[in-house]
Each structure stands twice: as C-alpha cells, then as structure tokens.
Design an enzyme around this catalytic site. Structure first.
Site, mmCIF file in Angstrom:
data_model
loop_
_atom_site.group_PDB
_atom_site.id
_atom_site.type_symbol
_atom_site.label_atom_id
_atom_site.label_comp_id
_atom_site.label_asym_id
_atom_site.label_seq_id
_atom_site.Cartn_x
_atom_site.Cartn_y
_atom_site.Cartn_z
ATOM 1 N N LEU A 115 0.828 -1.213 0.000
ATOM 2 C CA LEU A 115 0.000 0.000 0.000
ATOM 3 C C LEU A 115 0.856 1.254 0.000
ATOM 4 O O LEU A 115 0.484 2.265 -0.612
ATOM 5 C CB LEU A 115 -0.937 -0.010 1.207
ATOM 6 C CG LEU A 115 -1.939 -1.174 1.275
ATOM 7 C CD1 LEU A 115 -2.932 -0.952 2.410
ATOM 8 C CD2 LEU A 115 -2.682 -1.347 -0.048
ATOM 9 N N LEU A 125 10.409 -4.334 11.565
ATOM 10 C CA LEU A 125 10.772 -2.930 11.635
ATOM 11 C C LEU A 125 12.233 -2.815 12.068
ATOM 12 O O LEU A 125 12.634 -3.429 13.069
ATOM 13 C CB LEU A 125 9.883 -2.186 12.634
ATOM 14 C CG LEU A 125 8.375 -2.225 12.356
ATOM 15 C CD1 LEU A 125 7.605 -1.793 13.600
ATOM 16 C CD2 LEU A 125 8.030 -1.330 11.181
ATOM 17 N N THR A 126 13.014 -2.022 11.357
ATOM 18 C CA THR A 126 14.434 -1.866 11.677
ATOM 19 C C THR A 126 14.676 -1.412 13.116
ATOM 20 O O THR A 126 15.528 -1.985 13.811
ATOM 21 C CB THR A 126 15.094 -0.896 10.686
ATOM 22 O OG1 THR A 126 14.965 -1.419 9.362
ATOM 23 C CG2 THR A 126 16.566 -0.705 11.002
ATOM 24 N N HIS A 178 -1.976 23.750 20.314
ATOM 25 C CA HIS A 178 -2.962 24.195 19.333
ATOM 26 C C HIS A 178 -2.278 25.001 18.237
ATOM 27 O O HIS A 178 -1.382 25.791 18.527
ATOM 28 C CB HIS A 178 -4.009 25.064 20.048
ATOM 29 C CG HIS A 178 -5.210 25.365 19.210
ATOM 30 N ND1 HIS A 178 -6.122 24.393 18.864
ATOM 31 C CD2 HIS A 178 -5.630 26.515 18.638
ATOM 32 C CE1 HIS A 178 -7.071 24.957 18.132
ATOM 33 N NE2 HIS A 178 -6.782 26.235 17.982
#
Length: 427
Positions: free
Chosen positions: A137, A272-273, A402
């Site tokens: 993907l 995952l590395t 924010h």
C-alpha cells in the site's frame, strides 16, 4: 499535492504570491524517475558507508562472508570467490533479516519486489501492486502520488494484523485518491508481451476471477520470508517455521542455548528496523550488562506511510476485545479535519481519525491509533507514555498544542458505545 504552509518544500516567491500559502493542488507537476532513483541509490550508498565507519570506530570486525553452521559453536564461511574458512564463537547471533516472498504463480519471475522498485532503470508506468501489506500500500501510494496509474490486487483484507477500522479507512482514502483495487483476487499467470518491433512490452496478468489486464510493471509485496535457507540450521537442529522460514525463539534465544536471533528473521517479531536494533541492545545488556529487562514487542510505535498516514502503538481494537473481553474495553474515537487540509480545496474533503483503546478496570490506555498528517511524528511521543503505563486520565489531562493534529488525541471524549457523533467540534 504539496502542503506548502506545513513544510515549505519547493516554495518559490511566485508560488506564495499566487497561492497565498495554500496547497498548489491544481498545479501540473513534472517528475523524473531517473532523478528519484539516482537520489535514492546515492542515499543508500551513503548509509552503507556510514555503517561501515561506525563499525570500525567501535572496533567491530566486519567480514563480508556467508556463514553456515557446522555445529553450535562453529561457522563455515565462504567469500565471494568461493574460498572457505571457519569461525568459532561462544555465542552466535542470527540477524540475517528477510527477503520479499516471491510470487508463486506461472510467470511470477516477471514481477519485481519492493526491494527492486528503486533500482528500476525505467519509468514504472502503469503498475499492479500485488498484496495488501503495508509495503504494497505504501508503494501504491507513492507511485500514485507521482502520477502513475496504480492498481492493488487484494486476496482478502487490507493490512492484516493492524486495526480493522483504521485499515478500512485507509482503503477508502486510497480509492478516493484514484488508486484502483481488485478485491478477492490473486494473479494466476503473468506473460511478457512483445511490442511490434520485437522489444519487450507490457506484462499480461490473468487473475483468479478470470480478468485479464496489462501493466508496465508488476510489483509483489505479499510478505517476507526469513533468509535462512543457506545457514545450515539443520546442522544445529533449529527448525524454522515452514510457512515463512523464520526462527522461533523465547526472549531472542533459540532452542540452542548459545544461539540467538533478532529482527525480521525471528518468528513473531515486528518487521521494523528500530525493533531489531532495540532488541539487539536489550539482548546485549542481558548477556553482558547484568540487565534482566526483556524487549517489549507490544508497545512499539508503528507508522504506515500510505496517502492517509497511519500511526499506532499498543493493541488494536480487535486484539483488545479478543484478549480482555468486550465488557472490559472502552473505545474513545474522533474524526477531525487537520488545519492544513482545511486550506486545501481537495484535501478538505477528507478527514483524519483517532481513537484510544482503554481497559475499563484499570483505566489504562492499551492502544492508540491515529490517521492523518505526519503520523510518525505524532505517535512517537505517545509511545513513551504508553511504555510507562499511561491512563486515559493522563492522556486527557495533557494540555494539547494548538492547532496541531496531535492535540486531537488529547481531547478524546466520545465513546463508541454512546452512539454520539464522533466528528470534532470547534474550540
């Protein structure tokens, strides 16, 4: 599509004046595949050089040899010229990683893998991505992002092992970006066609539902197989999983006490590395530093870099319900429109999403999920909070920054079972 106000990448004075700081959604873009692949290969060469320098500076001896077990303490080595030697050690660590699983149908050798995509010496053109893994993907997403005609062939579900709700939202977003999906099909035959002048042409793909289509490039990303076939594991009685050639282990220790394994080649390890690096450090500390702390494979931050980025840490909703029971789980969720998207005419049609999976009896947050811009940057800090046992009160008592999208996670308040509208309100 370029988010000018967030990154400012490639922004010229003329663009700022013309677009008033907004995304240049309608500007035609040119892309050079040759330039992209050259830059990627140069970056990889630079990384490899840096790794060798790091090893030398730390007095680590690097040997470019293939190792094969003779017995639990002995490896037979072979160099590029076929010369053989032997190395002995009190402990041996297997960290050979994995390789893309090849396509097994007729003509499968015509497909390239994700490892090959940036070595392709031509523009990929019209592309078929086979598989619904995060690698498939992600490749589909970036190829579509540079203007390619992309189709994804999906055998069953998207992103197996990830949160189902989030995976479905990613699929919907990708479809809206013009990525086509052929669902519940697998390729059964690939044939290389010839152009009228005898040169290589497109690849004709026959699918299990009888459809036949032509593509310039077929990329397969249906999983990864442990690179263990040449290690001689049979000589030390280590049996691999026959489905993926990976090695079972308990706390990185195989069934042979002095042989250890980390990374993609270990059964059940996230591919995952950073996980492999951290597991290696944790193992070293236990072996040589007096530590007893095991590697935590549950609270690992992960990001899927699809067009709608997905960051997650901890349990998926599905896994939490299965392990703790529906009566013990509360899900807080929220849809929102990132500020930088609201300024973009096309992106303003999309929404981000976040949710927290909470264990009712303890109020502990079991999982966090986020769909939106910069998902990796957003999720990384929450990973630390998850490691130290963050409660839902800890999360909601955190003052948000924010107007960031990460702030949305700290303002979760609507539960799924309430039936209330989960769309974000204003300040």
């Amino acid at each position: 599509k370029l988010d000018l106000p967030h990154y400012g990448i490639g922004v010229t004075a003329e663009m700022v004046e013309k677009n008033y700081g907004m995304s240049a959604d309608n500007e035609p873009a040119e892309h050079s595949w040759e330039m992209l692949t050259t830059n990627v290969q140069n970056h990889i060469r630079g990384l490899n050089f840096k790794y060798r320098v790091d090893l030398r500076e730390k007095n680590v001896i690097y040997l470019n040899l293939l190792g094969k077990f003779v017995d639990p303490h002995t490896l037979e080595t072979t160099d590029k010229k076929g010369n053989k030697g032997k190395i002995t050690a009190s402990r041996i660590l297997i960290a050979v990683g994995g390789r893309p699983t090849p396509l097994s149908c007729e003509g499968g050798e015509l497909a390239i893998s994700s490892d090959d995509i940036f070595s392709l010496d031509r523009d990929p053109g019209k592309v078929l991505c086979i598989g619904a893994s995060y690698i498939s993907l992600e490749c589909a997403g970036f190829l579509r992002g540079i203007g390619k005609d992309v189709t994804v062939a999906v055998r069953s579900i998207l992103l197996r092992g990830f949160d189902r709700e989030c995976a479905e939202l990613i699929g919907e977003h990708m479809k809206s970006e013009g990525i086509k999906f052929k669902e519940e099909v697998v390729p059964t035959k690939l044939v290389k066609l010839e152009n009228g002048d005898g040169s290589n042409g497109k690849i004709q793909v026959t699918f299990s539902n009888g459809d036949v289509e032509e593509y310039d490039t077929v990329l397969t990303a249906i999983g990864r197989t442990g690179d263990t076939s040449q290690l001689g594991l049979e000589n030390v009685n280590i049996a691999v999983n026959p489905q993926n050639s990976k090695i079972p282990a308990n706390y990185e220790q195989t069934c042979v006490p002095n042989i250890y394994v980390i990374g993609d080649v270990m059964e059940g390890c996230p591919e995952l590395t950073p996980v492999a690096i951290h597991a290696g450090k944790a193992l070293s500390r236990r072996l040589f530093g007096g530590s007893t702390l095991p590697m935590d494979y549950r609270n690992v931050c992960t990001t899927v870099f699809t067009p709608l980025e997905y960051g997650t840490v901890g349990y998926s909703e599905d896994d939490a319900l299965a392990e703790f029971g529906e009566e013990n789980i509360q899900v807080y969720h929220k849809y929102f429109i990132p500020l930088e998207w609201s300024l973009s005419q096309s992106r303003g049609e999309h929404q981000g999403f976040t949710k927290a999976i909470v264990h009712k009896p303890s109020n502990k947050v079991l999982g966090l999920h986020y769909l939106g811009p910069n998902a990796g940057e957003v999720m990384q800090g929450f990973g630390t909070a998850m490691k130290v046992g963050m409660t839902f009160e800890d999360l909601t008592e955190t003052v948000g920054i924010h107007p960031t999208t990460a702030e949305e996670i700290t303002t979760l308040s609507i539960t799924k079972d309430s039936g209330e509208d989960a769309k974000a309100s204003g300040c």
